[in-house]
Design a protein around this motif. Structure first.
Motif, PDB file in Angstrom:
ATOM      1  N   TRP A  32      13.158   1.480  -7.056  1.00  0.00           N
ATOM      2  CA  TRP A  32      12.274   2.448  -6.422  1.00  0.00           C
ATOM      3  C   TRP A  32      11.658   1.785  -5.210  1.00  0.00           C
ATOM      4  O   TRP A  32      11.613   0.566  -5.102  1.00  0.00           O
ATOM      5  CB  TRP A  32      11.260   3.034  -7.390  1.00  0.00           C
ATOM      6  CG  TRP A  32      10.183   2.150  -7.946  1.00  0.00           C
ATOM      7  CD1 TRP A  32      10.344   1.112  -8.818  1.00  0.00           C
ATOM      8  CD2 TRP A  32       8.770   2.261  -7.720  1.00  0.00           C
ATOM      9  NE1 TRP A  32       9.124   0.570  -9.139  1.00  0.00           N
ATOM     10  CE2 TRP A  32       8.133   1.264  -8.480  1.00  0.00           C
ATOM     11  CE3 TRP A  32       7.983   3.115  -6.954  1.00  0.00           C
ATOM     12  CZ2 TRP A  32       6.760   1.089  -8.488  1.00  0.00           C
ATOM     13  CZ3 TRP A  32       6.609   2.952  -6.976  1.00  0.00           C
ATOM     14  CH2 TRP A  32       6.013   1.949  -7.731  1.00  0.00           C
TER      15      TRP A  32
ATOM     16  N   TRP B  69       9.478   6.613  -3.624  1.00  0.00           N
ATOM     17  CA  TRP B  69      10.773   7.253  -3.828  1.00  0.00           C
ATOM     18  C   TRP B  69      11.467   6.509  -4.966  1.00  0.00           C
ATOM     19  O   TRP B  69      11.591   5.287  -4.936  1.00  0.00           O
ATOM     20  CB  TRP B  69      11.617   7.159  -2.550  1.00  0.00           C
ATOM     21  CG  TRP B  69      12.976   7.789  -2.675  1.00  0.00           C
ATOM     22  CD1 TRP B  69      13.316   9.079  -2.391  1.00  0.00           C
ATOM     23  CD2 TRP B  69      14.196   7.156  -3.100  1.00  0.00           C
ATOM     24  NE1 TRP B  69      14.660   9.281  -2.609  1.00  0.00           N
ATOM     25  CE2 TRP B  69      15.222   8.112  -3.060  1.00  0.00           C
ATOM     26  CE3 TRP B  69      14.510   5.861  -3.540  1.00  0.00           C
ATOM     27  CZ2 TRP B  69      16.533   7.827  -3.416  1.00  0.00           C
ATOM     28  CZ3 TRP B  69      15.829   5.578  -3.895  1.00  0.00           C
ATOM     29  CH2 TRP B  69      16.818   6.555  -3.828  1.00  0.00           C
TER      30      TRP B  69
ATOM     31  N   SER C 265      14.948   6.140  -7.289  1.00  0.00           N
ATOM     32  CA  SER C 265      16.360   6.496  -7.412  1.00  0.00           C
ATOM     33  C   SER C 265      16.595   7.324  -8.681  1.00  0.00           C
ATOM     34  O   SER C 265      17.490   8.162  -8.713  1.00  0.00           O
ATOM     35  CB  SER C 265      17.243   5.237  -7.406  1.00  0.00           C
ATOM     36  OG  SER C 265      16.898   4.363  -8.456  1.00  0.00           O
ATOM     37  N   TRP C 266      15.759   7.121  -9.702  1.00  0.00           N
ATOM     38  CA  TRP C 266      15.891   7.842 -10.974  1.00  0.00           C
ATOM     39  C   TRP C 266      15.720   9.350 -10.800  1.00  0.00           C
ATOM     40  O   TRP C 266      16.196  10.134 -11.612  1.00  0.00           O
ATOM     41  CB  TRP C 266      14.864   7.304 -11.975  1.00  0.00           C
ATOM     42  CG  TRP C 266      15.174   7.640 -13.385  1.00  0.00           C
ATOM     43  CD1 TRP C 266      14.559   8.583 -14.167  1.00  0.00           C
ATOM     44  CD2 TRP C 266      16.171   7.053 -14.232  1.00  0.00           C
ATOM     45  NE1 TRP C 266      15.099   8.608 -15.431  1.00  0.00           N
ATOM     46  CE2 TRP C 266      16.104   7.669 -15.488  1.00  0.00           C
ATOM     47  CE3 TRP C 266      17.123   6.049 -14.022  1.00  0.00           C
ATOM     48  CZ2 TRP C 266      16.931   7.323 -16.549  1.00  0.00           C
ATOM     49  CZ3 TRP C 266      17.958   5.706 -15.087  1.00  0.00           C
ATOM     50  CH2 TRP C 266      17.852   6.336 -16.319  1.00  0.00           C
ATOM     51  N   ASP C 267      15.067   9.758  -9.733  1.00  0.00           N
ATOM     52  CA  ASP C 267      14.859  11.193  -9.471  1.00  0.00           C
ATOM     53  C   ASP C 267      16.043  11.837  -8.769  1.00  0.00           C
ATOM     54  O   ASP C 267      15.989  13.028  -8.434  1.00  0.00           O
ATOM     55  CB  ASP C 267      13.605  11.393  -8.605  1.00  0.00           C
ATOM     56  CG  ASP C 267      12.336  10.958  -9.311  1.00  0.00           C
ATOM     57  OD1 ASP C 267      12.310  10.941 -10.559  1.00  0.00           O
ATOM     58  OD2 ASP C 267      11.364  10.622  -8.602  1.00  0.00           O
ATOM     59  N   HIS C 268      17.112  11.075  -8.542  1.00  0.00           N
ATOM     60  CA  HIS C 268      18.239  11.563  -7.747  1.00  0.00           C
ATOM     61  C   HIS C 268      19.561  11.252  -8.443  1.00  0.00           C
ATOM     62  O   HIS C 268      20.448  10.633  -7.862  1.00  0.00           O
ATOM     63  CB  HIS C 268      18.192  10.923  -6.349  1.00  0.00           C
ATOM     64  CG  HIS C 268      16.884  11.150  -5.661  1.00  0.00           C
ATOM     65  ND1 HIS C 268      16.620  12.276  -4.919  1.00  0.00           N
ATOM     66  CD2 HIS C 268      15.743  10.410  -5.655  1.00  0.00           C
ATOM     67  CE1 HIS C 268      15.384  12.213  -4.466  1.00  0.00           C
ATOM     68  NE2 HIS C 268      14.828  11.097  -4.893  1.00  0.00           N
TER      69      HIS C 268
ATOM     70  N   ASN D 120      21.016  17.092 -15.456  1.00  0.00           N
ATOM     71  CA  ASN D 120      21.650  16.626 -14.227  1.00  0.00           C
ATOM     72  C   ASN D 120      23.181  16.620 -14.319  1.00  0.00           C
ATOM     73  O   ASN D 120      23.836  15.928 -13.561  1.00  0.00           O
ATOM     74  CB  ASN D 120      21.148  15.227 -13.872  1.00  0.00           C
ATOM     75  CG  ASN D 120      21.402  14.222 -14.978  1.00  0.00           C
ATOM     76  OD1 ASN D 120      21.745  14.582 -16.108  1.00  0.00           O
ATOM     77  ND2 ASN D 120      21.240  12.947 -14.677  1.00  0.00           N
TER      78      ASN D 120
ATOM     79  N   HIS E 133      28.437  15.918  -5.267  1.00  0.00           N
ATOM     80  CA  HIS E 133      27.036  15.565  -4.981  1.00  0.00           C
ATOM     81  C   HIS E 133      26.926  14.161  -4.379  1.00  0.00           C
ATOM     82  O   HIS E 133      26.373  13.247  -4.997  1.00  0.00           O
ATOM     83  CB  HIS E 133      26.193  15.675  -6.257  1.00  0.00           C
ATOM     84  CG  HIS E 133      26.084  17.070  -6.747  1.00  0.00           C
ATOM     85  ND1 HIS E 133      25.225  17.983  -6.171  1.00  0.00           N
ATOM     86  CD2 HIS E 133      26.748  17.724  -7.735  1.00  0.00           C
ATOM     87  CE1 HIS E 133      25.362  19.140  -6.790  1.00  0.00           C
ATOM     88  NE2 HIS E 133      26.266  19.016  -7.743  1.00  0.00           N
TER      89      HIS E 133
ATOM     90  N   GLU F   6      24.906  13.191  -2.299  1.00  0.00           N
ATOM     91  CA  GLU F   6      23.491  12.874  -2.081  1.00  0.00           C
ATOM     92  C   GLU F   6      22.819  12.316  -3.329  1.00  0.00           C
ATOM     93  O   GLU F   6      21.666  11.871  -3.273  1.00  0.00           O
ATOM     94  CB  GLU F   6      22.738  14.133  -1.604  1.00  0.00           C
ATOM     95  CG  GLU F   6      22.382  15.127  -2.688  1.00  0.00           C
ATOM     96  CD  GLU F   6      23.522  16.036  -3.190  1.00  0.00           C
ATOM     97  OE1 GLU F   6      23.222  16.972  -3.947  1.00  0.00           O
ATOM     98  OE2 GLU F   6      24.694  15.820  -2.835  1.00  0.00           O
ATOM     99  N   LEU F   7      23.541  12.325  -4.458  1.00  0.00           N
ATOM    100  CA  LEU F   7      22.980  11.856  -5.723  1.00  0.00           C
ATOM    101  C   LEU F   7      23.685  10.588  -6.195  1.00  0.00           C
ATOM    102  O   LEU F   7      24.735  10.220  -5.687  1.00  0.00           O
ATOM    103  CB  LEU F   7      23.097  12.960  -6.787  1.00  0.00           C
ATOM    104  CG  LEU F   7      22.374  14.277  -6.467  1.00  0.00           C
ATOM    105  CD1 LEU F   7      22.666  15.315  -7.539  1.00  0.00           C
ATOM    106  CD2 LEU F   7      20.878  14.055  -6.304  1.00  0.00           C
TER     107      LEU F   7
END
Length: 196
Positions: free
Chosen positions: A126, A141, A143-146, A157, A164, A166-167
């Motif tokens: 993060w 920010w 990374s776990w949220d993406h 998810n 994806h 972006e993920l």
């Protein structure tokens, strides 16, 4: 020691910021135009650290030219650990990298294949911005949220990973085909910079 040395183009030491013997240098030190040293360091002993891998840090400091400590911030506990690099913004805030601990249960809830959890946990990266004038984290920010995954269709998810870009695929393995992944140090950023 976590000493920092300023060396001229002839290889001569022209200034030293000394530190205590029980610390080791982090991976980053920056000297600002106004003569302030921003540095990272860690304790010499890492035996009790829950989160430890190459580049692990613990402490950010600002010191003046005369080595007076102007500010110090530590992030090294059972859940979070500073590591590698940081960047200084024009307003004086610092953007830093850290790992955060995710348990087996959190990994399962995010669709991780537990056969690749060699130690039962992950340490995703993060990024956060801290204001050293008031010690407030003003932005972060994770990374776990993406995350995306195509392993467990019952998880929020679930999707086609290739659709994806972006993920981040939570089941990405650093050592594909080699059995368990490279361990909990799952995402390992080495540097960061600020682009206005």
């Amino acid at each position: 020691q976590a000493n920092v040395y300023l060396i001229n183009n002839c290889g001569e030491i022209v200034h030293t910021w000394e530190d205590e013997d029980n610390f080791r240098p982090g991976n980053t030190a920056y000297l600002t135009e106004d003569g302030y040293l921003y540095k990272s360091k860690r304790n010499a002993s890492i035996g009790d650290d829950v989160i430890w891998a190459g580049g692990g840090g613990a402490i950010l400091e600002i010191r003046d030219w005369d080595n007076n400590l102007m500010w110090s911030f530590e992030m090294n506990d059972s859940i979070n650990r500073l590591h590698h690099d940081f960047a200084i913004k024009p307003n004086g805030n610092i953007i830093a990298l850290a790992w955060e601990l995710k348990t087996t249960e959190e990994c399962i809830a995010a669709g991780r294949d537990t056969s690749t959890l060699s130690q039962g946990v992950l340490w995703p990266d993060w990024v956060f911005e801290i204001n050293p004038f008031n010690d407030q984290i003003v932005w972060e920010w994770h990374s776990w949220d993406h995350l995306v995954q195509d392993f467990d269709s019952t998880r929020f998810n679930y999707g086609v990973v290739a659709d994806h870009p972006e993920l981040i695929d939570i089941n990405y393995e650093a050592n594909p085909g080699g059995g368990a992944s490279s361990g909990p140090d799952w995402i390992h950023l080495n540097s960061i910079d600020y682009n206005p």
